[in-house]
Design a protein around this motif. Structure first.
Motif, PDB file in Angstrom:
ATOM      1  N   ASP A 119       3.557   6.524 -29.475  1.00 59.53           N
ATOM      2  CA  ASP A 119       2.495   5.841 -30.215  1.00 59.53           C
ATOM      3  C   ASP A 119       2.990   4.497 -30.750  1.00 59.53           C
ATOM      4  OD1 ASP A 119       0.769   7.987 -29.785  1.00 59.53           O
ATOM      5  OD2 ASP A 119       1.071   8.843 -31.788  1.00 59.53           O
ATOM      6  N   ILE A 120       4.221   4.470 -31.225  1.00 60.16           N
ATOM      7  CA  ILE A 120       4.806   3.221 -31.735  1.00 60.16           C
ATOM      8  C   ILE A 120       4.912   2.188 -30.620  1.00 60.16           C
ATOM      9  CG2 ILE A 120       6.930   2.178 -32.633  1.00 60.16           C
ATOM     10  CD1 ILE A 120       7.315   4.834 -34.244  1.00 60.16           C
ATOM     11  N   LEU A 121       5.411   2.589 -29.474  1.00 61.64           N
ATOM     12  CA  LEU A 121       5.552   1.634 -28.355  1.00 61.64           C
ATOM     13  C   LEU A 121       4.196   1.104 -27.910  1.00 61.64           C
ATOM     14  CD1 LEU A 121       8.283   3.419 -26.214  1.00 61.64           C
ATOM     15  CD2 LEU A 121       8.551   1.379 -27.638  1.00 61.64           C
ATOM     16  N   LYS A 122       3.235   1.979 -27.770  1.00 61.39           N
ATOM     17  CA  LYS A 122       1.902   1.565 -27.330  1.00 61.39           C
ATOM     18  C   LYS A 122       1.259   0.654 -28.369  1.00 61.39           C
ATOM     19  CE  LYS A 122      -1.680   1.885 -24.580  1.00 61.39           C
ATOM     20  NZ  LYS A 122      -1.688   1.309 -23.274  1.00 61.39           N
ATOM     21  N   GLY A 123       1.324   1.034 -29.623  1.00 59.93           N
ATOM     22  CA  GLY A 123       0.744   0.224 -30.681  1.00 59.93           C
ATOM     23  C   GLY A 123       1.403  -1.130 -30.818  1.00 59.93           C
ATOM     24  N   SER A 124       2.697  -1.191 -30.606  1.00 56.91           N
ATOM     25  CA  SER A 124       3.427  -2.453 -30.730  1.00 56.91           C
ATOM     26  C   SER A 124       3.039  -3.470 -29.674  1.00 56.91           C
ATOM     27  CB  SER A 124       4.933  -2.197 -30.645  1.00 56.91           C
ATOM     28  OG  SER A 124       5.331  -1.345 -31.688  1.00 56.91           O
ATOM     29  N   ILE A 158      10.616  11.596 -36.595  1.00 53.96           N
ATOM     30  CA  ILE A 158       9.941  10.968 -35.460  1.00 53.96           C
ATOM     31  C   ILE A 158      10.275  11.746 -34.181  1.00 53.96           C
ATOM     32  CG2 ILE A 158       9.733   8.852 -34.101  1.00 53.96           C
ATOM     33  CD1 ILE A 158       8.687   8.424 -36.890  1.00 53.96           C
ATOM     34  N   ASP A 159       9.231  12.133 -33.448  1.00 59.00           N
ATOM     35  CA  ASP A 159       9.435  12.815 -32.177  1.00 59.00           C
ATOM     36  C   ASP A 159       9.004  11.903 -31.031  1.00 59.00           C
ATOM     37  OD1 ASP A 159       6.650  12.899 -32.230  1.00 59.00           O
ATOM     38  OD2 ASP A 159       6.532  15.060 -32.507  1.00 59.00           O
ATOM     39  N   TRP A 160       9.065  12.406 -29.806  1.00 57.02           N
ATOM     40  CA  TRP A 160       8.715  11.597 -28.637  1.00 57.02           C
ATOM     41  C   TRP A 160       7.274  11.117 -28.707  1.00 57.02           C
ATOM     42  CZ3 TRP A 160      12.780   9.827 -26.525  1.00 57.02           C
ATOM     43  CH2 TRP A 160      13.895  10.609 -26.275  1.00 57.02           C
ATOM     44  N   LYS A 161       6.363  11.937 -29.202  1.00 57.45           N
ATOM     45  CA  LYS A 161       4.950  11.566 -29.300  1.00 57.45           C
ATOM     46  C   LYS A 161       4.759  10.391 -30.250  1.00 57.45           C
ATOM     47  CE  LYS A 161       0.369  12.045 -29.300  1.00 57.45           C
ATOM     48  NZ  LYS A 161      -0.082  10.710 -29.658  1.00 57.45           N
ATOM     49  N   VAL A 162       5.372  10.457 -31.413  1.00 51.41           N
ATOM     50  CA  VAL A 162       5.249   9.361 -32.381  1.00 51.41           C
ATOM     51  C   VAL A 162       5.885   8.101 -31.809  1.00 51.41           C
ATOM     52  CG1 VAL A 162       5.917   8.547 -34.680  1.00 51.41           C
ATOM     53  CG2 VAL A 162       5.117  10.895 -34.375  1.00 51.41           C
ATOM     54  N   PHE A 163       7.036   8.245 -31.173  1.00 50.42           N
ATOM     55  CA  PHE A 163       7.693   7.073 -30.598  1.00 50.42           C
ATOM     56  C   PHE A 163       6.823   6.445 -29.516  1.00 50.42           C
ATOM     57  CE2 PHE A 163      11.294   5.026 -28.179  1.00 50.42           C
ATOM     58  CZ  PHE A 163      11.482   4.018 -29.102  1.00 50.42           C
ATOM     59  N   LYS A 202      10.704  15.439 -23.221  1.00 45.61           N
ATOM     60  CA  LYS A 202      11.511  14.290 -22.803  1.00 45.61           C
ATOM     61  C   LYS A 202      10.980  13.726 -21.491  1.00 45.61           C
ATOM     62  CE  LYS A 202      16.256  13.119 -21.573  1.00 45.61           C
ATOM     63  NZ  LYS A 202      17.619  13.646 -21.428  1.00 45.61           N
ATOM     64  N   GLN A 203      10.663  14.591 -20.551  1.00 43.61           N
ATOM     65  CA  GLN A 203      10.161  14.140 -19.251  1.00 43.61           C
ATOM     66  C   GLN A 203       8.807  13.450 -19.380  1.00 43.61           C
ATOM     67  OE1 GLN A 203      12.109  14.110 -16.525  1.00 43.61           O
ATOM     68  NE2 GLN A 203      10.488  12.846 -15.656  1.00 43.61           N
ATOM     69  N   GLU A 204       7.943  13.971 -20.234  1.00 45.06           N
ATOM     70  CA  GLU A 204       6.655  13.321 -20.472  1.00 45.06           C
ATOM     71  C   GLU A 204       6.850  11.934 -21.084  1.00 45.06           C
ATOM     72  OE1 GLU A 204       3.715  17.145 -21.256  1.00 45.06           O
ATOM     73  OE2 GLU A 204       4.976  16.407 -22.900  1.00 45.06           O
ATOM     74  N   PHE A 205       7.838  11.825 -21.973  1.00 44.08           N
ATOM     75  CA  PHE A 205       8.121  10.530 -22.575  1.00 44.08           C
ATOM     76  C   PHE A 205       8.632   9.543 -21.526  1.00 44.08           C
ATOM     77  CE2 PHE A 205      10.914   7.517 -24.810  1.00 44.08           C
ATOM     78  CZ  PHE A 205       9.976   6.935 -25.655  1.00 44.08           C
ATOM     79  N   ILE A 206       9.488   9.997 -20.651  1.00 41.78           N
ATOM     80  CA  ILE A 206       9.991   9.145 -19.569  1.00 41.78           C
ATOM     81  C   ILE A 206       8.825   8.660 -18.710  1.00 41.78           C
ATOM     82  CG2 ILE A 206      11.352   9.133 -17.420  1.00 41.78           C
ATOM     83  CD1 ILE A 206      13.298  11.080 -18.920  1.00 41.78           C
ATOM     84  N   GLN A 218      -4.850  12.747 -38.411  1.00 41.64           N
ATOM     85  CA  GLN A 218      -3.695  13.534 -37.971  1.00 41.64           C
ATOM     86  C   GLN A 218      -2.643  13.514 -39.073  1.00 41.64           C
ATOM     87  OE1 GLN A 218      -1.917  12.446 -34.267  1.00 41.64           O
ATOM     88  NE2 GLN A 218      -3.700  12.984 -33.072  1.00 41.64           N
ATOM     89  N   GLU A 219      -2.124  14.687 -39.371  1.00 42.47           N
ATOM     90  CA  GLU A 219      -1.024  14.778 -40.326  1.00 42.47           C
ATOM     91  C   GLU A 219       0.273  14.832 -39.530  1.00 42.47           C
ATOM     92  OE1 GLU A 219      -1.260  17.569 -43.513  1.00 42.47           O
ATOM     93  OE2 GLU A 219      -3.435  17.417 -43.596  1.00 42.47           O
ATOM     94  N   ILE A 220       1.051  13.774 -39.654  1.00 43.36           N
ATOM     95  CA  ILE A 220       2.303  13.655 -38.909  1.00 43.36           C
ATOM     96  C   ILE A 220       3.434  13.470 -39.915  1.00 43.36           C
ATOM     97  CG2 ILE A 220       3.584  12.265 -37.226  1.00 43.36           C
ATOM     98  CD1 ILE A 220       1.212  13.585 -35.913  1.00 43.36           C
ATOM     99  N   ASP A 221       4.531  14.209 -39.736  1.00 38.47           N
ATOM    100  CA  ASP A 221       5.708  14.033 -40.581  1.00 38.47           C
ATOM    101  C   ASP A 221       6.496  12.843 -40.048  1.00 38.47           C
ATOM    102  OD1 ASP A 221       7.985  14.131 -42.106  1.00 38.47           O
ATOM    103  OD2 ASP A 221       8.586  16.143 -41.463  1.00 38.47           O
TER     104      ASP A 221
END
Length: 75
Positions: A66-71, A59-64, A3-7, A52-55
């Motif tokens: 990636d979504i924000l950066k990609g968007s 969705i976890d903080w890492k995927v989220f 969570k802190q890394e995501f922040i 990368q195989e991602i479920d």
């Protein structure tokens, strides 16, 4: 990603936007959210391209992050 890394990621993304606004494809919140929806529809292809195989049903903080950066650049 914790969570802190995501922040910290969000703070870094905010600073990047302020510094490099001209380089972002989606500069308004409306454009960004529209791109985010489209990016989420296609993100499985992104993970396949980087082997990368991602479920994506959990969705976890890492995927989220990636979504924000990609968007920010997705058209």
């Amino acid at each position: 990603m914790t969570k802190q890394e995501f922040i910290q990621f969000i703070e870094n993304l905010r600073v990047e936007f302020i510094k490099n606004n001209a380089q972002w494809e989606n500069k308004t919140i409306e454009d960004f959210l529209e791109a985010m929806a489209r990016y989420v529809e296609d993100i499985d292809g992104y993970y396949q391209n980087i082997n990368q195989e991602i479920d994506l049903e959990k969705i976890d903080w890492k995927v989220f992050s990636d979504i924000l950066k990609g968007s920010s650049i997705y058209e």
